[in-house]
Design a protein around this motif. Structure first.
Motif, PDB file in Angstrom:
ATOM      1  N   LEU A 179     -40.784  -0.571  23.601  1.00 44.71           N
ATOM      2  CA  LEU A 179     -41.323  -1.867  23.933  1.00 44.71           C
ATOM      3  C   LEU A 179     -40.048  -2.697  23.680  1.00 44.71           C
ATOM      4  O   LEU A 179     -39.064  -2.516  23.029  1.00 44.71           O
ATOM      5  CB  LEU A 179     -42.259  -2.582  23.176  1.00 44.71           C
ATOM      6  CG  LEU A 179     -43.778  -1.848  23.085  1.00 44.71           C
ATOM      7  CD1 LEU A 179     -44.703  -2.284  22.062  1.00 44.71           C
ATOM      8  CD2 LEU A 179     -44.208  -1.829  24.589  1.00 44.71           C
ATOM      9  N   LYS A 180     -39.927  -3.782  24.336  1.00 42.88           N
ATOM     10  CA  LYS A 180     -38.714  -5.060  24.320  1.00 42.88           C
ATOM     11  C   LYS A 180     -38.958  -5.439  23.048  1.00 42.88           C
ATOM     12  O   LYS A 180     -39.835  -5.977  22.418  1.00 42.88           O
ATOM     13  CB  LYS A 180     -38.929  -5.962  25.182  1.00 42.88           C
ATOM     14  CG  LYS A 180     -38.881  -5.625  26.818  1.00 42.88           C
ATOM     15  CD  LYS A 180     -38.647  -6.690  27.691  1.00 42.88           C
ATOM     16  CE  LYS A 180     -40.145  -7.436  27.656  1.00 42.88           C
ATOM     17  NZ  LYS A 180     -39.887  -8.536  28.688  1.00 42.88           N
ATOM     18  N   ARG A 181     -37.527  -5.478  22.210  1.00 42.47           N
ATOM     19  CA  ARG A 181     -37.612  -6.244  20.955  1.00 42.47           C
ATOM     20  C   ARG A 181     -37.184  -7.553  20.927  1.00 42.47           C
ATOM     21  O   ARG A 181     -35.903  -7.867  20.625  1.00 42.47           O
ATOM     22  CB  ARG A 181     -36.606  -5.267  20.161  1.00 42.47           C
ATOM     23  CG  ARG A 181     -37.126  -3.818  19.751  1.00 42.47           C
ATOM     24  CD  ARG A 181     -36.071  -3.067  19.127  1.00 42.47           C
ATOM     25  NE  ARG A 181     -35.664  -3.678  17.822  1.00 42.47           N
ATOM     26  CZ  ARG A 181     -34.841  -3.090  17.015  1.00 42.47           C
ATOM     27  NH1 ARG A 181     -34.346  -2.049  17.166  1.00 42.47           N
ATOM     28  NH2 ARG A 181     -34.634  -3.873  15.784  1.00 42.47           N
ATOM     29  N   ASN A 182     -38.078  -8.461  21.733  1.00 39.99           N
ATOM     30  CA  ASN A 182     -37.687  -9.844  21.554  1.00 39.99           C
ATOM     31  C   ASN A 182     -37.496 -10.487  20.107  1.00 39.99           C
ATOM     32  O   ASN A 182     -38.362  -9.919  19.257  1.00 39.99           O
ATOM     33  CB  ASN A 182     -38.745 -10.507  22.028  1.00 39.99           C
ATOM     34  CG  ASN A 182     -38.871 -10.154  23.910  1.00 39.99           C
ATOM     35  OD1 ASN A 182     -37.785  -9.708  24.201  1.00 39.99           O
ATOM     36  ND2 ASN A 182     -39.842 -10.584  24.378  1.00 39.99           N
ATOM     37  N   TYR A 183     -36.581 -11.263  19.927  1.00 39.79           N
ATOM     38  CA  TYR A 183     -36.755 -12.144  18.605  1.00 39.79           C
ATOM     39  C   TYR A 183     -36.086 -11.048  17.529  1.00 39.79           C
ATOM     40  O   TYR A 183     -36.368 -11.471  16.419  1.00 39.79           O
ATOM     41  CB  TYR A 183     -37.819 -12.780  18.027  1.00 39.79           C
ATOM     42  CG  TYR A 183     -38.676 -13.310  19.282  1.00 39.79           C
ATOM     43  CD1 TYR A 183     -38.153 -14.478  19.900  1.00 39.79           C
ATOM     44  CD2 TYR A 183     -39.925 -12.931  19.603  1.00 39.79           C
ATOM     45  CE1 TYR A 183     -39.033 -14.992  20.939  1.00 39.79           C
ATOM     46  CE2 TYR A 183     -40.330 -13.499  20.827  1.00 39.79           C
ATOM     47  CZ  TYR A 183     -40.051 -14.666  21.508  1.00 39.79           C
ATOM     48  OH  TYR A 183     -40.694 -15.366  22.505  1.00 39.79           O
ATOM     49  N   ASN A 184     -35.466 -10.062  17.888  1.00 35.56           N
ATOM     50  CA  ASN A 184     -34.957  -9.149  17.000  1.00 35.56           C
ATOM     51  C   ASN A 184     -35.902  -8.491  16.298  1.00 35.56           C
ATOM     52  O   ASN A 184     -35.497  -8.119  15.015  1.00 35.56           O
ATOM     53  CB  ASN A 184     -33.858  -9.748  16.166  1.00 35.56           C
ATOM     54  CG  ASN A 184     -32.313 -10.114  17.230  1.00 35.56           C
ATOM     55  OD1 ASN A 184     -32.232  -9.185  17.973  1.00 35.56           O
ATOM     56  ND2 ASN A 184     -31.806 -11.343  17.009  1.00 35.56           N
ATOM     57  N   ASP A 185     -37.310  -8.508  16.459  1.00 35.44           N
ATOM     58  CA  ASP A 185     -38.263  -7.767  15.417  1.00 35.44           C
ATOM     59  C   ASP A 185     -37.858  -6.420  15.413  1.00 35.44           C
ATOM     60  O   ASP A 185     -37.531  -5.753  16.450  1.00 35.44           O
ATOM     61  CB  ASP A 185     -39.656  -8.136  15.877  1.00 35.44           C
ATOM     62  CG  ASP A 185     -40.138  -9.483  15.707  1.00 35.44           C
ATOM     63  OD1 ASP A 185     -39.391 -10.394  14.947  1.00 35.44           O
ATOM     64  OD2 ASP A 185     -41.099  -9.794  16.360  1.00 35.44           O
ATOM     65  N   PRO A 186     -38.187  -5.839  14.338  1.00 36.67           N
ATOM     66  CA  PRO A 186     -37.962  -4.281  14.087  1.00 36.67           C
ATOM     67  C   PRO A 186     -38.998  -3.739  15.246  1.00 36.67           C
ATOM     68  O   PRO A 186     -40.003  -4.203  15.393  1.00 36.67           O
ATOM     69  CB  PRO A 186     -38.195  -4.187  12.528  1.00 36.67           C
ATOM     70  CG  PRO A 186     -38.840  -5.251  12.150  1.00 36.67           C
ATOM     71  CD  PRO A 186     -38.620  -6.566  12.876  1.00 36.67           C
ATOM     72  N   GLU A 187     -38.726  -2.508  15.432  1.00 31.92           N
ATOM     73  CA  GLU A 187     -39.421  -1.692  16.360  1.00 31.92           C
ATOM     74  C   GLU A 187     -40.777  -1.687  15.956  1.00 31.92           C
ATOM     75  O   GLU A 187     -41.806  -1.722  16.903  1.00 31.92           O
ATOM     76  CB  GLU A 187     -38.780  -0.405  16.565  1.00 31.92           C
ATOM     77  CG  GLU A 187     -39.523   0.511  17.562  1.00 31.92           C
ATOM     78  CD  GLU A 187     -38.869   2.011  17.872  1.00 31.92           C
ATOM     79  OE1 GLU A 187     -39.401   2.628  18.682  1.00 31.92           O
ATOM     80  OE2 GLU A 187     -37.861   2.023  17.522  1.00 31.92           O
ATOM     81  N   ASP A 188     -41.101  -1.251  14.681  1.00 33.09           N
ATOM     82  CA  ASP A 188     -42.591  -1.173  14.279  1.00 33.09           C
ATOM     83  C   ASP A 188     -43.337  -2.191  14.018  1.00 33.09           C
ATOM     84  O   ASP A 188     -44.676  -2.581  14.507  1.00 33.09           O
ATOM     85  CB  ASP A 188     -42.465  -0.452  12.761  1.00 33.09           C
ATOM     86  CG  ASP A 188     -41.852  -1.253  11.762  1.00 33.09           C
ATOM     87  OD1 ASP A 188     -41.224  -2.240  12.016  1.00 33.09           O
ATOM     88  OD2 ASP A 188     -42.207  -1.023  10.657  1.00 33.09           O
TER      89      ASP A 188
END
Length: 477
Positions: A179-188
């Motif tokens: 999935l796209k990691r918008n807002y620099n959220d971690p992958e999980d």
């Protein structure tokens, strides 16, 4: 269906670096394209046998059909749900309360939440609600054990058709990998919030035809006593005005009320942009695109967050709604009226905002002796209680330092509109507030106006935070 979702994901990656402007355009185009389509809802679950069913893996043709459904915001999504407990009744209720729950690493509050919903409702209120729990975890053993607990503790509510437990099979979910990691959220974190959007979408889709209104709660919530009566009072007060979402808590996805007719659009909306941002952010876009510009939030809050550990990785979550009241049934009536003042208004903090039960207020420049703030009712009424509060937490000196509360009769027309020609004083403001009980016992006539009069000039500005009126029915003749 997974192949279709993966294809969609690859296409989305091409615009990864221009997510925000493109997303805004795409959301606007897609939503308004379907805004005026006639509402013809068909709840797939209603067509099927109302019992726990075995679900056959969908064919690729059904995958494509489900994806194509996303182009029609007014229709429900073709999902075959598992009925884990209970079956819906034929009669449409007043309110559906939706909960989505997954297995937590620490703590589980779902049973307490369900108990609070039922315990805080009267027998008459219970007739008007149905609670739908979506167990959205793919651990089937956990689901089975939890269903057994729910069935044991709430058997009479299940038999009465007040409680349903459902599950959308995993086969209907889009890909949750890459999935796209918008807002620099971690992958999980991205995976968690994206799946949560889909969980909610499937829950909303199921609930479309069960009631006239829909309330979203989280699975770790405590309710105020007789919350349904308070809700109905607010909904009645909003008749004739347009709204998409009313808020009865300032936290997360708690206490958000919708018209059931809007649920298909919201379900499609969450599905289409499931990986873009958290659900509470998407809700802001959805509300705005359906032309509700401002938040409409009511106080006191009717629902309180009670969980200590988040459903995301068991992290601590101590958030509390400080506007929550356990006994909040005493919501004012505030009958329809016109409001006038000769106090200079600051920007858009106009007089009507003091009379609204929404979290907003009137703000005026320093008033002088004789200045007034008057409420003129559309028709005369009997009032039992009046409560007025001025100032705010961050501007505690912007109160009415010297003022009187009056009620009036004998409406006459003036150049500035209708005004009462005769007034009686009920009391003086103390520390910026006033509350008068048993007004109908103290005043012989039906009241046509309520007026605040400034009795001494002040240097401070004036905030009227709330004007609350409770009415009584005239005695039968």
């Amino acid at each position: 269906m997974r192949l279709v979702w993966k294809s969609l994901d690859k296409m989305r990656c091409l615009r990864k670096r221009s997510t925000i402007p493109f997303l805004g355009f795409l959301i606007t185009f897609l939503l308004f394209l379907n805004l005026y389509i006639e509402d013809g809802y068909v709840l797939e679950g209603d067509k099927r046998q109302l019992r726990e069913t075995l679900v056959h893996p969908p064919s690729s043709e059904r995958y494509v059909h489900t994806f194509r459904d996303l182009s029609n915001f007014s229709g429900t999504i073709n999902v075959t749900y598992r009925y884990l407990a209970g079956t819906p009744l034929n009669r449409k209720k007043y309110l559906t309360i939706g909960l989505s729950s997954v297995k937590r690493k620490r703590g589980n509050y779902l049973l307490e939440t369900i108990k609070s919903i039922f315990d805080q409702s009267s027998y008459e209120e219970l007739k008007e609600i149905v609670v739908v729990v979506h167990l959205a975890d793919f651990d089937l053993v956990w689901c089975e054990n939890l269903v057994q607990e729910i069935t044991r503790k709430f058997a009479h509510h299940i038999i009465a058709g007040r409680l349903l437990v459902i599950q959308a099979p995993e086969d209907y979910y889009p890909s949750l990998d890459g999935l796209k990691r918008n807002y620099n959220d971690p992958e999980d974190r991205v995976r968690f919030r994206s799946k949560q959007n889909v969980d909610y979408a499937f829950l909303l889709n199921f609930c479309t035809n069960l009631s006239h209104f829909y309330m979203m709660l989280e699975d770790d919530v405590r309710c105020s006593r007789n919350f349904l009566t308070a809700l109905k009072k607010v909904i009645t007060s909003r008749e004739g005005s347009y709204w998409v979402m009313l808020e009865f808590s300032k936290l997360g996805y708690i206490g958000k009320l919708y018209h059931s007719k809007d649920l298909p659009r919201l379900a499609h909306f969450l599905l289409m942009f499931y990986q873009e941002m958290p659900c509470d952010w998407l809700l802001i876009h959805f509300r705005g695109l359906l032309a509700q510009k401002d938040v409409i939030r009511f106080k006191p809050s009717l629902f309180q967050h009670m969980g200590y550990y988040s459903s995301y990785k068991g992290a601590e979550n101590k958030l509390k709604d400080d506007d929550f009241e356990e006994d909040s049934i005493d919501i004012p009536d505030n009958p329809p009226a016109s409001l006038y003042t000769n106090i200079n208004v600051f920007e858009n903090y106009d007089a009507t905002k003091a009379y609204s039960s929404v979290d907003e207020y009137f703000w005026g420049k320093p008033p002088a002796t004789g200045d007034f703030f008057v409420i003129v009712f559309n028709k005369s009424t009997k009032i039992s209680k009046i409560k007025i509060a001025t100032g705010s937490d961050d501007r505690q000196n912007d109160i009415l330092h010297h003022g009187a509360l009056e009620v009036g009769e004998k409406l006459v027309g003036t150049k500035k509109g209708k005004q009462c020609s005769s007034y009686i004083t009920l009391g003086e403001f103390k520390n910026g507030n006033i509350e008068v009980q048993d007004v109908d016992h103290k005043i012989a006539f039906d009241i046509e106006c309520v007026r605040i009069v400034v009795t001494a000039s002040q240097k401070e500005w004036l905030i009227i935070r709330s004007i609350s009126l409770w009415t009584t029915q005239p005695p039968s003749q």
